[in-house]
Design an enzyme around this catalytic site. Structure first.
Site, mmCIF file in Angstrom:
data_model
loop_
_atom_site.group_PDB
_atom_site.id
_atom_site.type_symbol
_atom_site.label_atom_id
_atom_site.label_comp_id
_atom_site.label_asym_id
_atom_site.label_seq_id
_atom_site.Cartn_x
_atom_site.Cartn_y
_atom_site.Cartn_z
ATOM 1 C CB ILE A 13 6.668 0.772 -31.335
ATOM 2 C CG1 ILE A 13 6.460 1.949 -30.626
ATOM 3 C CG2 ILE A 13 8.084 0.762 -31.640
ATOM 4 C CD1 ILE A 13 7.023 2.060 -29.197
ATOM 5 N NE ARG A 16 0.001 2.804 -42.745
ATOM 6 C CZ ARG A 16 0.800 1.877 -43.491
ATOM 7 N NH1 ARG A 16 1.543 2.638 -44.202
ATOM 8 N NH2 ARG A 16 0.424 0.759 -43.850
ATOM 9 C CB ALA A 121 -12.134 -5.231 -37.055
ATOM 10 C CG ASN A 122 -12.932 0.949 -36.579
ATOM 11 O OD1 ASN A 122 -12.673 1.910 -35.750
ATOM 12 N ND2 ASN A 122 -12.786 1.259 -37.679
ATOM 13 C CG HIS A 154 -8.951 1.204 -45.438
ATOM 14 N ND1 HIS A 154 -10.275 0.459 -45.489
ATOM 15 C CD2 HIS A 154 -8.967 1.383 -44.074
ATOM 16 C CE1 HIS A 154 -10.759 0.428 -44.394
ATOM 17 N NE2 HIS A 154 -10.093 1.093 -43.669
ATOM 18 C CG HIS A 155 -3.727 3.342 -45.980
ATOM 19 N ND1 HIS A 155 -3.010 2.501 -45.859
ATOM 20 C CD2 HIS A 155 -4.490 3.454 -44.850
ATOM 21 C CE1 HIS A 155 -3.211 1.910 -44.829
ATOM 22 N NE2 HIS A 155 -3.955 2.293 -44.166
ATOM 23 C CE LYS A 158 -7.549 -2.562 -44.332
ATOM 24 N NZ LYS A 158 -6.911 -2.794 -43.089
ATOM 25 N N GLY A 164 -10.929 -5.312 -41.733
ATOM 26 C CA GLY A 164 -11.253 -6.069 -40.850
ATOM 27 C C GLY A 164 -12.535 -5.185 -40.304
ATOM 28 C CB THR A 165 -13.616 -1.820 -39.936
ATOM 29 O OG1 THR A 165 -12.529 -1.404 -39.097
ATOM 30 C CG2 THR A 165 -14.811 -1.011 -39.444
HETATM 31 P P1 NAD Z 1 2.277 -0.572 -40.536
HETATM 32 O O1 NAD Z 1 2.692 -1.358 -41.703
HETATM 33 O O2 NAD Z 1 2.222 1.003 -40.801
HETATM 34 O O3 NAD Z 1 3.012 -0.951 -39.321
HETATM 35 C C1 NAD Z 1 3.049 -2.316 -38.888
HETATM 36 C C2 NAD Z 1 4.228 -2.430 -37.919
HETATM 37 O O4 NAD Z 1 4.452 -3.831 -37.171
HETATM 38 C C3 NAD Z 1 5.641 -1.993 -37.902
HETATM 39 O O5 NAD Z 1 6.184 -1.294 -36.717
HETATM 40 C C4 NAD Z 1 6.277 -3.175 -38.384
HETATM 41 O O6 NAD Z 1 7.818 -3.300 -37.884
HETATM 42 C C5 NAD Z 1 5.818 -4.117 -37.582
HETATM 43 N N1 NAD Z 1 5.514 -5.457 -38.228
HETATM 44 C C6 NAD Z 1 5.033 -5.864 -39.169
HETATM 45 N N2 NAD Z 1 5.377 -7.071 -39.377
HETATM 46 C C7 NAD Z 1 6.011 -7.611 -38.568
HETATM 47 C C8 NAD Z 1 6.454 -8.909 -37.943
HETATM 48 N N3 NAD Z 1 6.262 -9.935 -38.907
HETATM 49 N N4 NAD Z 1 7.253 -9.069 -36.960
HETATM 50 C C9 NAD Z 1 7.340 -8.098 -36.113
HETATM 51 N N5 NAD Z 1 6.920 -6.706 -36.311
HETATM 52 C C10 NAD Z 1 6.116 -6.565 -37.432
HETATM 53 O O7 NAD Z 1 0.728 -1.051 -40.211
HETATM 54 P P2 NAD Z 1 -0.342 -0.215 -39.670
HETATM 55 O O8 NAD Z 1 -1.064 0.711 -40.692
HETATM 56 O O9 NAD Z 1 0.032 0.471 -38.282
HETATM 57 O O10 NAD Z 1 -1.631 -1.154 -39.317
HETATM 58 C C11 NAD Z 1 -0.954 -2.439 -38.540
HETATM 59 C C12 NAD Z 1 -2.195 -3.256 -38.462
HETATM 60 O O11 NAD Z 1 -3.259 -2.734 -37.484
HETATM 61 C C13 NAD Z 1 -2.887 -3.899 -39.541
HETATM 62 O O12 NAD Z 1 -3.377 -5.267 -39.492
HETATM 63 C C14 NAD Z 1 -4.144 -2.855 -39.606
HETATM 64 O O13 NAD Z 1 -5.056 -3.511 -40.703
HETATM 65 C C15 NAD Z 1 -4.681 -2.625 -38.301
HETATM 66 N N6 NAD Z 1 -5.255 -1.661 -37.911
HETATM 67 C C16 NAD Z 1 -6.258 -1.850 -37.166
HETATM 68 C C17 NAD Z 1 -7.127 -0.689 -36.633
HETATM 69 C C18 NAD Z 1 -8.075 -0.894 -35.463
HETATM 70 O O14 NAD Z 1 -8.605 0.150 -34.985
HETATM 71 N N7 NAD Z 1 -8.185 -2.240 -35.092
HETATM 72 C C19 NAD Z 1 -6.800 0.572 -37.339
HETATM 73 C C20 NAD Z 1 -5.910 0.617 -38.106
HETATM 74 C C21 NAD Z 1 -5.230 -0.362 -38.599
#
Ligand code: NAD
Length: 266
Positions: A13, A16, A121-122, A154-155, A158, A164-165
């Protein structure tokens, strides 16, 4: 249960995506009961107005007493334990975390024997359509004549590549060609990598700044080039899609579903 009383727990939560999910879920009229994060909860509560009145916990199991569904965008290291915890608790799962290994995916598949899981993945509607079109293009543009390559950007934060997409687009092209991505994927090229083999699918991953997500699928033959592209301007597009999936998944029987199922395309 009516859709408007949906109680959502968000794994990751404070991330990002997690913060966008809180906004999307609240705007949709749903209740966010709390979420997981790596850091200690007390520090974060109150520091950010968005997080006020939310229960922040370390372990997913501490969140499950008062949720109807979990939306999970965390880190690949959590996938196996989240799969086991949610399957045991019988709580539906919207899974957006990327970078899964084959073992991680097996754990997700096993969980889907017990609970309804939407994995994508997206979560954007645009990319869901791109995947469908990529499958059709793969079926028509054969690998012996058309070289398929996927470029993503991507940013800088990452942690996994290709995205994944990008892998999902590659899998869709491979499926259209009647094969699997594992059989035709070319890892990143460097040095004396040799000439391109017909039928393979190549990937290039660029990183920089704050780019939310850009993907381009390019087919090139001796006589023409066809490109299919998608650009996400705001990660709220993924959050809105994941909330839509959460609203849908709570009414489904156990199984593994995609955004195509959620959007009624499959
Ligand atoms: P981020 O690093 O900003 O946030 C990750 C969150 O997960 C944080 O709240 C962190 O505290 C928590 N976290 C990380 N490792 C943890 C652990 N070992 N145990 C418990 N909590 C943990 O990352 P983000 O940019 O929000 O992306 C998160 C994931 O979502 C990535 O895998 C990203 O590739 C994926 N993503 C998927 C989509 C989609 O549409 N499927 C879109 C964007 C991002």
């Amino acid at each position: 249960m009516t859709p408007h009383s949906l109680r959502i727990g968000i794994a990751g939560i404070t991330g990002r995506m997690g913060q966008g999910l809180v906004c999307s879920a609240r705007e949709a009229g749903f209740i966010v009961t709390g979420g997981t994060c790596r850091q200690s909860g007390t520090k974060i509560t109150g520091a950010d107005p968005l997080m006020n009145n939310l229960r922040l916990v370390r372990n997913l199991s501490d969140l499950l007493a008062d949720v109807d569904v979990i939306i999970d965008f965390t880190n690949v290291s959590t996938v196996v334990s989240h799969a086991e915890t949610l399957a045991e608790a019988g709580v539906p799962w919207v899974l957006g975390t990327t970078g899964l290994t084959a073992d991680d995916q097996r754990a997700v598949n096993a969980a889907a024997d017990h609970i309804a899981v939407v994995q994508a993945a997206n979560f954007s509607a645009g990319v869901t359509l791109v995947l469908r079109l990529a499958r059709e293009m793969g079926a028509v543009l054969s690998g012996d004549r058309y070289d398929a390559e996927i470029v993503e950007m991507h940013h800088r934060q990452k942690v996994d590549a290709p995205s994944g997409t990008a892998l999902a687009i590659g899998e869709a092209v491979a499926e259209g060609r009647g094969t699997s991505l594992a059989a035709v994927r070319v890892p990143a090229r460097e040095g004396q990598c040799g000439v391109r083999q017909a039928g393979t699918i190549g990937f290039a991953a660029l990183r920089g700044g704050q780019i939310v997500g850009e993907h381009k699928l390019i087919f090139t033959s001796a006589t023409e080039q066809i490109e299919l592209g998608h650009r996400a301007f705001d990660r709220r597009v993924f959050a809105d899609g994941a909330v839509q999936a959460a609203k849908w998944v709570v009414f489904q029987a156990p199984g593994l579903y995609s955004m195509e199922n959620v959007l009624g395309l499959a």
